[in-house]
Design an enzyme around this catalytic site. Structure first.
Site, PDB file in Angstrom:
ATOM      1  N   GLY A   1       0.826  -1.209   0.000  1.00 53.32           N
ATOM      2  CA  GLY A   1       0.000   0.000   0.000  1.00 53.32           C
ATOM      3  C   GLY A   1       0.853   1.250   0.000  1.00 53.32           C
ATOM      4  N   ASP A   2       1.746   1.341   0.967  1.00 49.75           N
ATOM      5  CA  ASP A   2       2.632   2.500   1.058  1.00 49.75           C
ATOM      6  C   ASP A   2       3.532   2.617  -0.168  1.00 49.75           C
ATOM      7  OD1 ASP A   2       1.755   3.534   3.475  1.00 49.75           O
ATOM      8  OD2 ASP A   2       3.125   2.326   4.663  1.00 49.75           O
ATOM      9  N   MET A   3       4.056   1.490  -0.606  1.00 49.92           N
ATOM     10  CA  MET A   3       5.064   1.542  -1.662  1.00 49.92           C
ATOM     11  C   MET A   3       4.466   1.865  -3.027  1.00 49.92           C
ATOM     12  SD  MET A   3       7.657  -1.411  -0.290  1.00 49.92           S
ATOM     13  CE  MET A   3       9.187  -0.678  -0.870  1.00 49.92           C
TER      14      MET A   3
END
Length: 395
Positions: free
Chosen positions: A166-168
């Site tokens: 998600g973050d990446m």
């Protein structure tokens, strides 16, 4: 030097999504100035494991940056930030929507100071919508997006993806948006407001799950290591361990069948096309299980490689350190940190022909460049800087 040489990035992020985004920009030549809280810094500086008191988590995604520790809750701290923003090409933040408003450095304010700046915000749910003010982390978004519902073993519990996708992915989309805005700025001469939602990014990479549901009404579920639309495309147990085999088209299927001396399977009415192999998966699986168990993974690798059938052992992380392809691509590099010492980190996967292996600088200590940048960028005197330090406005 790099393709973004001369581009100045002002980073006001923490954790992973924002720092990973700006690290990529730094890797390809941008000057990244990371603004942190005096005394504490980026929250991830407190995430383990630690090496000589320094966070490995933080060091992994904050290379090629300069750190300034400034208290933005003070008028003088705010003045310093605005002076830096006036000269910046890009500003990126990843706080909950509304935080920049409270600090007095929202897009409207920064655009007044510098109308050519590209202002990128990364947040869990975006800058609008009913969820905009909800707090979020990667795992929460993986659950919200449906990603966990299609990950895991068949008939098993929903599972978080091992890496923080998600973050990446939000970081990667942030880079794409910033690069596009920089390109368009060359023609228009003005900046851009970029709004990246981690939830949006996760939905965008669900591959065919959305399409499958919208067309068939069937809710996708976890199916382990196999592919929902291609077969054979999964792991098989060999005599020694598991191997991943990806037979992506009918031509590779025919090559595989000839390799294992099962030419009869090529035109078998149950398996002659990918569509048929999917329809008859539960008949195909036991046949292939009996074939793969006959030899070791190493033996299968050699024969499958020779036949042109995509395959791989399931490597553990330690295996990457001795992998010949990883070494050839220089994907694990040694970097020296002033406090933590030598460490191995992943290199940038972006290889430019003219500069394939640029040198990387270690992550900064908290406030390491504060004084240097106040002198060189804002032309402050030693007396002014000493006063700011005395008042705990900077570190």
């Amino acid at each position: 030097m790099g393709v973004l040489d001369g581009i100045k990035v002002l980073e006001l992020t923490q954790g992973l999504s924002g720092p990973f985004c700006t690290m990529i920009l730094g890797d390809i030549g941008a000057e990244v100035i990371k603004i942190e809280k005096p005394g504490k810094g980026d929250d991830s500086r407190a995430f383990g494991p630690f090496i000589n008191g320094e966070s490995a988590y933080f060091m992994n995604v904050n290379r090629n940056k300069k750190s300034m520790a400034i208290d933005l809750r003070t008028l003088e701290g705010l003045r310093i930030f605005e002076a830096l923003a006036k000269e910046a090409d890009v500003m990126i933040e990843n706080y909950k929507p509304g935080t920049m408003d409270k600090l007095g450095i929202n897009y409207e304010r920064i655009n007044e100071i510098n109308n050519s700046i590209i202002y990128c915000s990364i947040s869990g749910y975006g800058q609008d919508g009913p969820y905009r003010e909800r707090p979020a982390y990667d795992a929460v978004i993986q659950a919200m997006s449906g990603m966990m519902s299609i990950t895991g073993q068949e008939n098993g519990s929903p599972t978080r993806v091992g890496a923080p996708v998600g973050d990446m992915t939000a970081a990667l989309y942030g880079v794409i948006g910033i690069m596009g805005a920089l390109y368009r700025r060359k023609e228009r001469g003005i900046g851009e407001r970029i709004d990246i939602s981690i939830l949006d990014c996760q939905i965008s990479i669900l591959e065919n799950a959305i399409m499958r549901y919208s067309l068939t009404g069937e809710i996708p579920e976890p199916i382990g290591n196999r592919h929902s639309s291609i077969a054979p495309f999964e792991t098989y147990m060999t005599r020694s361990s598991e191997i991943m085999v990806a037979i992506g088209n009918d031509s590779i299927w025919a090559d595989f069948c000839r390799l294992v001396k099962r030419d009869d399977l090529i035109n078998d009415y149950r398996f002659y096309s990918n569509e048929k192999r999917i329809d008859n998966y539960h008949e195909l699986k036991p046949i292939l299980n009996k074939i793969f168990i006959e030899y070791t993974t190493e033996e299968w690798q050699k024969s499958l490689d020779k036949a042109g059938v995509p395959n791989s052992p399931i490597n553990t992380i330690d295996k990457l350190f001795d992998n010949e392809q990883v070494k050839a691509r220089n994907m694990l590099i040694k970097i020296n940190h002033p406090k933590a010492g030598d460490m191995i980190i992943p290199n940038s996967p972006i290889k430019f022909m003219e500069e394939p292996y640029s040198e990387k600088q270690p992550s900064p200590l908290l406030g390491e460049h504060t004084v240097e940048l106040l002198r060189s960028r804002l032309h402050m005197s030693s007396e002014e800087i000493d006063q700011l330090i005395k008042e705990s406005i900077i570190q």
